[in-house]
Design a protein around this motif. Structure first.
Motif, short mmCIF file in Angstrom:
data_model
loop_
_atom_site.label_atom_id
_atom_site.label_comp_id
_atom_site.label_asym_id
_atom_site.label_seq_id
_atom_site.Cartn_x
_atom_site.Cartn_y
_atom_site.Cartn_z
N VAL A 47 0.84 -1.21 0.00
CA VAL A 47 0.00 0.00 0.00
C VAL A 47 0.87 1.25 0.00
CG1 VAL A 47 -1.61 1.36 1.41
CG2 VAL A 47 -2.04 -1.07 1.03
N LEU A 48 1.93 1.22 0.82
CA LEU A 48 2.84 2.38 0.88
C LEU A 48 3.53 2.58 -0.45
CD1 LEU A 48 4.44 1.96 4.42
CD2 LEU A 48 2.89 3.76 3.69
N LYS A 49 3.95 1.47 -1.06
CA LYS A 49 4.61 1.54 -2.37
C LYS A 49 3.63 2.14 -3.39
CE LYS A 49 7.26 -2.06 -3.34
NZ LYS A 49 7.59 -3.42 -3.84
N GLY A 50 2.37 1.68 -3.33
CA GLY A 50 1.33 2.18 -4.23
C GLY A 50 1.09 3.66 -4.03
N SER A 51 1.03 4.10 -2.77
CA SER A 51 0.79 5.52 -2.52
C SER A 51 1.99 6.34 -2.95
CB SER A 51 0.48 5.77 -1.04
OG SER A 51 1.64 5.59 -0.25
N ARG A 52 3.19 5.77 -2.81
CA ARG A 52 4.40 6.46 -3.27
C ARG A 52 4.36 6.61 -4.79
NH1 ARG A 52 7.73 9.95 -3.01
NH2 ARG A 52 9.94 9.67 -3.39
N ALA A 54 1.66 6.70 -6.63
CA ALA A 54 0.64 7.71 -6.94
C ALA A 54 1.22 9.11 -6.73
CB ALA A 54 -0.58 7.50 -6.05
N GLU A 55 2.00 9.26 -5.65
CA GLU A 55 2.63 10.55 -5.35
C GLU A 55 3.58 10.95 -6.48
OE1 GLU A 55 5.54 11.99 -1.83
OE2 GLU A 55 3.97 10.60 -1.19
N LEU A 56 4.39 9.98 -6.93
CA LEU A 56 5.34 10.26 -8.02
C LEU A 56 4.60 10.60 -9.31
CD1 LEU A 56 8.00 7.45 -7.39
CD2 LEU A 56 8.33 9.90 -7.13
N LEU A 57 3.51 9.88 -9.57
CA LEU A 57 2.72 10.16 -10.78
C LEU A 57 2.14 11.57 -10.72
CD1 LEU A 57 0.76 6.85 -11.51
CD2 LEU A 57 2.25 8.07 -13.09
N GLY A 58 1.64 11.93 -9.55
CA GLY A 58 1.09 13.28 -9.35
C GLY A 58 2.14 14.34 -9.60
N ALA A 61 2.84 14.62 -13.24
CA ALA A 61 1.75 15.34 -13.92
C ALA A 61 1.89 16.84 -13.70
CB ALA A 61 0.41 14.85 -13.40
N ARG A 62 2.20 17.23 -12.43
CA ARG A 62 2.37 18.67 -12.13
C ARG A 62 3.54 19.24 -12.94
NH1 ARG A 62 0.72 16.97 -7.04
NH2 ARG A 62 2.82 16.56 -6.31
N ASN A 63 4.64 18.49 -13.01
CA ASN A 63 5.81 18.94 -13.77
C ASN A 63 5.46 19.12 -15.24
OD1 ASN A 63 7.38 18.99 -11.51
ND2 ASN A 63 8.39 17.04 -11.91
N MET A 64 4.66 18.17 -15.78
CA MET A 64 4.25 18.26 -17.19
C MET A 64 3.43 19.51 -17.44
SD MET A 64 3.40 14.47 -18.63
CE MET A 64 2.82 15.11 -20.19
N VAL A 65 2.53 19.82 -16.51
CA VAL A 65 1.69 21.02 -16.64
C VAL A 65 2.58 22.27 -16.65
CG1 VAL A 65 -0.03 22.46 -15.45
CG2 VAL A 65 -0.41 20.01 -15.69
N ILE A 66 3.56 22.30 -15.74
CA ILE A 66 4.49 23.44 -15.68
C ILE A 66 5.26 23.56 -17.00
CG2 ILE A 66 6.60 24.29 -14.54
CD1 ILE A 66 5.45 23.02 -11.93
N GLN A 67 5.75 22.41 -17.50
CA GLN A 67 6.48 22.40 -18.77
C GLN A 67 5.60 22.92 -19.91
OE1 GLN A 67 9.68 21.27 -19.74
NE2 GLN A 67 10.16 21.35 -17.57
N GLU A 68 4.34 22.44 -19.92
CA GLU A 68 3.40 22.85 -20.97
C GLU A 68 3.21 24.36 -20.95
OE1 GLU A 68 -0.75 21.02 -22.80
OE2 GLU A 68 -0.42 21.02 -20.64
N ASP A 69 3.03 24.91 -19.73
CA ASP A 69 2.88 26.36 -19.58
C ASP A 69 4.10 27.09 -20.13
OD1 ASP A 69 0.40 26.19 -18.50
OD2 ASP A 69 0.98 26.66 -16.43
N ALA A 70 5.28 26.57 -19.79
CA ALA A 70 6.53 27.20 -20.26
C ALA A 70 6.60 27.16 -21.78
CB ALA A 70 7.73 26.48 -19.64
N ILE A 71 6.22 26.02 -22.37
CA ILE A 71 6.25 25.87 -23.84
C ILE A 71 5.29 26.86 -24.49
CG2 ILE A 71 5.65 24.30 -25.75
CD1 ILE A 71 6.80 22.02 -23.96
N LEU A 72 4.06 26.93 -23.94
CA LEU A 72 3.07 27.86 -24.50
C LEU A 72 3.56 29.30 -24.40
CD1 LEU A 72 -0.27 26.32 -23.14
CD2 LEU A 72 0.52 26.35 -25.50
#
Length: 114
Positions: A47-52, A54-58, A61-72
């Motif tokens: 469960v801890l590994k799974g939540s970790r 999920a945390e990494l995926l989140g 995703a946040r980094n991708m959004v930031i990158q997308e903003d920078a690209i735009l």
């Protein structure tokens, strides 16, 4: 007297068997509890590994959004720079035409002043 002794031994044997049975039940219970504990620990780790994950995926995703903003933002800047470049080219052409006209005027003036 002999009969009573035999009865006592039978009772003693039964108590002995009961004690052995109790011990084996206790042993089985201890085993079960231990294996349950092990399972719970494994499950918790999973469960801890799974939540970790999920945390990494989140985070990703946040980094991708930031990158997308920078690209735009970069695209927008490039578009603006292209427009400015075009304006500068027009101004340069206009200046060149003015320089040509002024040199023509100078030629005409020098002819007139001769």
């Amino acid at each position: 007297g002999a009969g009573r002794g035999r009865g006592n031994m039978a009772a003693g044997g039964a108590a002995d068997a009961q004690a052995r049975f109790g011990h084996s039940v206790k042993g089985l219970l201890t085993e079960k509890v231990t294996s349950c504990g092990t399972d719970v620990i494994a499950l918790t780790k999973q469960v801890l590994k799974g939540s970790r994950s999920a945390e990494l995926l989140g985070q990703a995703a946040r980094n991708m959004v930031i990158q997308e903003d920078a690209i735009l933002h970069s695209e927008d800047s490039l578009r603006k720079m292209a427009i400015i470049t075009t304006h500068l080219q027009y101004q340069q052409e206009a200046i060149q035409k003015n320089v040509e006209r002024s040199s023509n005027l100078q030629d005409q003036l020098s002819h007139l002043l001769k």
